[in-house]
Design an enzyme around this catalytic site. Sequence first.
Site, PDB file in Angstrom:
ATOM      1  CG  ASP A   1      12.470 -36.656  57.369  1.00  0.00           C
ATOM      2  OD1 ASP A   1      12.824 -35.607  56.822  1.00  0.00           O
ATOM      3  OD2 ASP A   1      11.741 -36.683  58.392  1.00  0.00           O
TER       4      ASP A   1
ATOM      5  CG  ASP B   1      13.294 -35.455  61.951  1.00  0.00           C
ATOM      6  OD1 ASP B   1      12.483 -34.524  61.861  1.00  0.00           O
ATOM      7  OD2 ASP B   1      13.230 -36.345  62.836  1.00  0.00           O
TER       8      ASP B   1
ATOM      9  CG  HIS C   1      15.048 -33.713  66.177  1.00  0.00           C
ATOM     10  ND1 HIS C   1      14.022 -32.850  65.886  1.00  0.00           N
ATOM     11  CD2 HIS C   1      14.595 -34.951  65.809  1.00  0.00           C
ATOM     12  CE1 HIS C   1      13.001 -33.525  65.376  1.00  0.00           C
ATOM     13  NE2 HIS C   1      13.332 -34.798  65.308  1.00  0.00           N
TER      14      HIS C   1
ATOM     15  CG  HIS D   1      14.780 -39.365  65.861  1.00  0.00           C
ATOM     16  ND1 HIS D   1      13.944 -39.175  66.938  1.00  0.00           N
ATOM     17  CD2 HIS D   1      14.313 -38.560  64.879  1.00  0.00           C
ATOM     18  CE1 HIS D   1      13.009 -38.314  66.619  1.00  0.00           C
ATOM     19  NE2 HIS D   1      13.201 -37.907  65.369  1.00  0.00           N
TER      20      HIS D   1
ATOM     21  CE  LYS E   1      10.961 -33.218  58.201  1.00  0.00           C
ATOM     22  NZ  LYS E   1      10.937 -34.041  59.426  1.00  0.00           N
TER      23      LYS E   1
ATOM     24  CB  CYS F   1       8.092 -36.888  58.066  1.00  0.00           C
ATOM     25  SG  CYS F   1       8.668 -36.515  59.739  1.00  0.00           S
TER      26      CYS F   1
HETATM   27  C1  VGL Z   1       9.719 -38.872  61.728  1.00  0.00           C
HETATM   28  C2  VGL Z   1       9.126 -39.569  63.817  1.00  0.00           C
HETATM   29  C3  VGL Z   1       9.945 -38.609  64.387  1.00  0.00           C
HETATM   30  C4  VGL Z   1       9.576 -39.060  60.241  1.00  0.00           C
HETATM   31  C5  VGL Z   1      10.543 -37.908  62.277  1.00  0.00           C
HETATM   32  O1  VGL Z   1      10.504 -38.713  59.490  1.00  0.00           O
HETATM   33  O2  VGL Z   1       8.517 -39.576  59.815  1.00  0.00           O
HETATM   34  N1  VGL Z   1       9.005 -39.682  62.502  1.00  0.00           N
HETATM   35  N2  VGL Z   1      10.648 -37.788  63.609  1.00  0.00           N
HETATM   36 ZN    ZN Z   2      12.108 -36.424  64.476  1.00  0.00          ZN
END
Ligand code: VGL
Ligand code: ZN
Length: 206
Positions: free
Chosen positions: A8, A46, A48, A81, A106, A151
């Site tokens: 990420d 990430d 979404h 995010h 993901k 993550c």
């Molecule tokens: C993450 C919070 C929400 C991460 C992803 O990459 O650690 N943390 N989504």
């Molecule tokens: Zn996330």
Amino acid sequence: MRALILVDLQNDFMPGGALPVPEGDAVVPVANRLSPLFSLVVATQDWHPPGHASFASSHPGASPGDVVMLGETQQVLWPDHCVQQTPGASFHSGLDVVPIGHVVRKGADPLVDSYSAFFDNDHVSSTGLDAYLRSHGVSELVVLGLATDYCVKATVLDALGLGFGVSVVRDGCRAVDVQPGDGDRAFEAMANAGARIIDSADAADL
Ligand code: VGL
Ligand code: ZN
């Protein structure tokens, strides 16, 4: 055979992003330094949809940091995010993407979050990363990225559960630290589960 997993390294997790991880941008040079040492580099994103269930904005009256139940699973709520196709979901512009051989997206299921690069938080759906790595003969993983306490930790614990040998690059990770010490506790949990905690300077000699 070993692979490097970059977790990420996206704009929204960098200072100034929607869900900033303190000093998150400091790990990008670490990723760039290590990538050439690996014949396989995998990056996660990430990813979404708008209105994702992990967004506080999807729950009337809720604020980021609140915890809700999604089915049987506790979910921390976050600011919006890493929305698909937005600049916040893109890799940091300083990340050398040339060595990246495979990208795992993901968190695309609107109703379930996915911290881990392997499974959603319900441990029901697989991203296919396990099969991908095995088909490439990978048994050892070196992991770095954001965020240590979400993550990275989830990815490392799943990888250990799947039987991979795992090293986590301490200076290649940064934590959200919603509660002070979350990052340190995450390293402790990963070490207790069998991960090796290493420094990036040692990654060449593994
Ligand atoms: C993450 C919070 C929400 C991460 C992803 O990459 O650690 N943390 N989504
Ligand atoms: Zn996330």
